[in-house]
Scaffold this motif. Structure first.
Motif, PDB file in Angstrom:
ATOM      1  N   LEU A 175       0.855  -1.182   0.074  1.00  0.00           N
ATOM      2  CA  LEU A 175       0.062   0.117  -0.099  1.00  0.00           C
ATOM      3  C   LEU A 175       0.883   1.333  -0.008  1.00  0.00           C
ATOM      4  CD1 LEU A 175      -3.061   0.733   0.462  1.00  0.00           C
ATOM      5  CD2 LEU A 175      -2.676   1.010   2.550  1.00  0.00           C
ATOM      6  N   PRO A 176       0.806   2.150  -0.900  1.00  0.00           N
ATOM      7  CA  PRO A 176       1.657   3.364  -1.121  1.00  0.00           C
ATOM      8  C   PRO A 176       1.342   4.490  -0.007  1.00  0.00           C
ATOM      9  CG  PRO A 176       0.094   3.192  -2.949  1.00  0.00           C
ATOM     10  CD  PRO A 176      -0.191   2.072  -2.135  1.00  0.00           C
ATOM     11  N   LEU A 177       2.326   4.849   0.415  1.00  0.00           N
ATOM     12  CA  LEU A 177       1.911   6.105   1.581  1.00  0.00           C
ATOM     13  C   LEU A 177       2.760   7.405   1.196  1.00  0.00           C
ATOM     14  CD1 LEU A 177       3.035   4.229   4.744  1.00  0.00           C
ATOM     15  CD2 LEU A 177       0.640   4.442   3.939  1.00  0.00           C
ATOM     16  N   GLN A 178       2.180   8.336   1.519  1.00  0.00           N
ATOM     17  CA  GLN A 178       2.569   9.843   1.055  1.00  0.00           C
ATOM     18  C   GLN A 178       2.501  10.611   2.566  1.00  0.00           C
ATOM     19  OE1 GLN A 178      -0.120  11.420  -1.797  1.00  0.00           O
ATOM     20  NE2 GLN A 178       1.595  12.403  -3.033  1.00  0.00           N
ATOM     21  N   SER A 207       3.531   9.889  -3.968  1.00  0.00           N
ATOM     22  CA  SER A 207       2.991   8.585  -3.672  1.00  0.00           C
ATOM     23  C   SER A 207       3.983   7.491  -3.989  1.00  0.00           C
ATOM     24  CB  SER A 207       1.813   8.429  -4.402  1.00  0.00           C
ATOM     25  OG  SER A 207       1.074   7.265  -4.065  1.00  0.00           O
ATOM     26  N   GLY A 208       4.013   6.637  -2.846  1.00  0.00           N
ATOM     27  CA  GLY A 208       5.125   5.274  -2.872  1.00  0.00           C
ATOM     28  C   GLY A 208       6.263   5.706  -2.499  1.00  0.00           C
ATOM     29  N   HIS A 209       6.644   6.919  -1.821  1.00  0.00           N
ATOM     30  CA  HIS A 209       7.790   7.219  -1.502  1.00  0.00           C
ATOM     31  C   HIS A 209       8.329   6.086  -0.324  1.00  0.00           C
ATOM     32  CE1 HIS A 209      11.291   9.816   0.200  1.00  0.00           C
ATOM     33  NE2 HIS A 209      10.848   9.663   1.241  1.00  0.00           N
ATOM     34  N   THR A 210       7.298   5.727   0.348  1.00  0.00           N
ATOM     35  CA  THR A 210       7.347   4.499   1.121  1.00  0.00           C
ATOM     36  C   THR A 210       6.080   3.683   0.988  1.00  0.00           C
ATOM     37  OG1 THR A 210       8.025   3.290   3.149  1.00  0.00           O
ATOM     38  CG2 THR A 210       6.828   5.104   3.452  1.00  0.00           C
ATOM     39  N   THR A 211       6.018   2.448   1.715  1.00  0.00           N
ATOM     40  CA  THR A 211       4.783   1.668   1.788  1.00  0.00           C
ATOM     41  C   THR A 211       4.599   1.108   3.017  1.00  0.00           C
ATOM     42  OG1 THR A 211       5.716  -0.450   1.434  1.00  0.00           O
ATOM     43  CG2 THR A 211       5.203   0.690  -0.808  1.00  0.00           C
ATOM     44  N   MET A 212       3.330   0.702   3.337  1.00  0.00           N
ATOM     45  CA  MET A 212       3.139   0.300   4.580  1.00  0.00           C
ATOM     46  C   MET A 212       3.959  -0.854   5.159  1.00  0.00           C
ATOM     47  SD  MET A 212       0.865   1.381   6.847  1.00  0.00           S
ATOM     48  CE  MET A 212       0.899   1.277   8.524  1.00  0.00           C
ATOM     49  N   GLN A 247      -7.193   4.392  15.089  1.00  0.00           N
ATOM     50  CA  GLN A 247      -6.602   3.211  15.750  1.00  0.00           C
ATOM     51  C   GLN A 247      -5.539   2.625  15.160  1.00  0.00           C
ATOM     52  OE1 GLN A 247     -11.075   1.736  15.577  1.00  0.00           O
ATOM     53  NE2 GLN A 247     -10.597   0.977  17.832  1.00  0.00           N
ATOM     54  N   LEU A 248      -5.489   2.701  13.774  1.00  0.00           N
ATOM     55  CA  LEU A 248      -4.195   2.300  13.458  1.00  0.00           C
ATOM     56  C   LEU A 248      -3.768   3.339  12.434  1.00  0.00           C
ATOM     57  CD1 LEU A 248      -5.322  -1.230  11.805  1.00  0.00           C
ATOM     58  CD2 LEU A 248      -3.777  -0.815  13.736  1.00  0.00           C
ATOM     59  N   PRO A 249      -2.948   4.129  13.121  1.00  0.00           N
ATOM     60  CA  PRO A 249      -2.514   5.483  12.676  1.00  0.00           C
ATOM     61  C   PRO A 249      -1.627   5.446  11.297  1.00  0.00           C
ATOM     62  CG  PRO A 249      -1.827   5.338  14.852  1.00  0.00           C
ATOM     63  CD  PRO A 249      -2.287   4.046  14.499  1.00  0.00           C
ATOM     64  N   ILE A 250      -1.772   6.280  10.630  1.00  0.00           N
ATOM     65  CA  ILE A 250      -1.142   6.547   9.253  1.00  0.00           C
ATOM     66  C   ILE A 250      -1.933   5.581   8.173  1.00  0.00           C
ATOM     67  CG2 ILE A 250       1.191   6.112   7.986  1.00  0.00           C
ATOM     68  CD1 ILE A 250       2.664   6.590  10.282  1.00  0.00           C
ATOM     69  N   TRP A 251      -2.325   4.454   8.544  1.00  0.00           N
ATOM     70  CA  TRP A 251      -2.834   3.520   7.564  1.00  0.00           C
ATOM     71  C   TRP A 251      -4.355   3.911   7.020  1.00  0.00           C
ATOM     72  CZ3 TRP A 251      -7.249   0.230   7.993  1.00  0.00           C
ATOM     73  CH2 TRP A 251      -7.430  -0.979   7.090  1.00  0.00           C
ATOM     74  N   LEU A 252      -4.551   3.739   5.936  1.00  0.00           N
ATOM     75  CA  LEU A 252      -6.113   3.683   5.588  1.00  0.00           C
ATOM     76  C   LEU A 252      -6.419   2.530   4.442  1.00  0.00           C
ATOM     77  CD1 LEU A 252      -6.407   7.527   4.649  1.00  0.00           C
ATOM     78  CD2 LEU A 252      -7.628   6.361   6.230  1.00  0.00           C
ATOM     79  N   PRO A 253      -7.399   1.994   4.710  1.00  0.00           N
ATOM     80  CA  PRO A 253      -7.794   1.006   3.369  1.00  0.00           C
ATOM     81  C   PRO A 253      -7.805   1.494   2.042  1.00  0.00           C
ATOM     82  CG  PRO A 253      -9.733   1.522   4.649  1.00  0.00           C
ATOM     83  CD  PRO A 253      -8.736   2.226   5.350  1.00  0.00           C
ATOM     84  N   PRO A 254      -7.421   0.788   1.109  1.00  0.00           N
ATOM     85  CA  PRO A 254      -7.543   1.238  -0.255  1.00  0.00           C
ATOM     86  C   PRO A 254      -8.899   1.595  -0.578  1.00  0.00           C
ATOM     87  CG  PRO A 254      -6.487  -1.126  -0.292  1.00  0.00           C
ATOM     88  CD  PRO A 254      -6.915  -0.818   1.283  1.00  0.00           C
TER      89      PRO A 254
END
Length: 320
Positions: A175-178, A207-212, A247-254
């Protein structure tokens, strides 16, 4: 360069102050004096919604405003400092957008100015900054991480993985993170203040600088490798009633919200010199900072605490 930072003792403001001092700038910070500012700055005290008299005199090449509450406070300082500063940079947020896409990100539709939440406050802050009589830069930051974080997102993951054991890791791994490191945001603000750059800029990594997956692998490595990451699909997490981002910081579902927050177009900012450091540096430095503290990480009073209840996590893991 003579720089006035409205704030300067917490998270983004502190990162800007640290970098400005490192560059040898003449730095003044204006705040309520409740937290210590970095060595090498001049501190003047007052209240953004009250007494501004400490700012009645003085001239600066640049003003950097990190205020995040009522926009009226931004208008007051923008008017007061007009004619006495070269450029006014306001740290806004990508929250000012409705989430609808447009050909260029910075031209996307904005929320209604009457919005009573955080997004509305930031938009009213932008409108307040427009009262300044010179160049105004609107730094629409996305997710901000790094040392001094007082929201708790990266600190929660660092502490959770340091605790070790079976750990719910929200997938998918790719999952890409920004996001943006607060120090990279500081560099962008100071570099462009020197050039008197104006206009809105979306400020996060590509986007995708890192991933989960990479983020949690690095967090686990940096904190000692004590966690057993149990990668769990979004459908399982959502069925358990667990909320992403809080509850799960930073993460969001697709989905639509993830697309907006983690797949935005940041070509304009990169065109003006934005540089984002590797995720490993952000994680390692944030962990070193956390370990240096005598107690828990600071927590902003106006933001809810983030993180997952250990009992809820254990229950989900046991059912897999």
């Amino acid at each position: 360069m003579r720089v006035l930072i409205l704030g300067g003792s917490g998270f983004v403001g502190r990162s800007v102050a640290d970098e400005a001092v490192r560059r040898g700038y003449d730095v003044t910070v204006f705040n309520r004096g409740r937290r210590s500012a970095p060595a090498g700055v001049t501190t003047v005290t007052g209240d953004r919604e009250g007494d501004l008299s400490a700012l009645d005199d003085g001239t600066w090449d640049a003003v950097i405003d990190t205020w995040s509450a009522r926009g009226e406070a931004v208008r007051r300082t923008a008017e007061l400092l007009s004619g006495r500063a070269g450029v006014y940079s306001y740290v806004s947020s990508r929250s000012v957008y409705t989430g609808e896409q447009n050909e260029r990100a910075e031209d996307a539709p904005l929320v209604d100015v009457s919005d009573e939440g955080y997004a509305g406050d930031k938009l009213r802050g932008e409108l307040g900054a427009a009262a300044f009589d010179g160049p105004v830069l609107l730094a629409r930051a996305g997710l901000i991480l790094g040392p001094y974080e007082d929201i708790g997102r990266l600190p929660w993951w660092l502490n959770r993985l340091a605790r070790g054991g079976p750990t719910l890791a929200p997938g998918p791994r790719d999952l890409p993170l920004q996001y943006i490191d607060a120090r990279d945001l500081a560099n962008f603000l100071l570099d462009n203040a020197g050039r008197r750059t104006a206009g809105p800029f979306d400020l996060v990594s590509r986007s995708g600088h890192t991933t989960m997956g990479e983020l949690l692998d690095v967090v686990n490595e940096v904190t000692g490798g004590h966690a057993e990451l149990r990668w769990t699909g979004p459908e399982v997490i959502e069925a358990a009633g667990i909320q992403g981002w809080t509850q799960l910081p930073i993460w969001l579902p697709p989905g639509e919200l993830h697309t907006f927050l983690h797949q935005g177009d940041v070509s304009k900012a990169y065109g003006e010199g934005l540089v984002c450091r590797p995720v490993r540096e952000t994680v390692a430095d944030a962990w070193a900072w956390l370990q240096s503290l005598p107690g828990d990480a600071p927590q902003r009073a106006d933001r809810p605490r983030v993180g997952l209840d250990p009992a809820v996590e254990a229950k989900v893991l046991a059912e897999q």
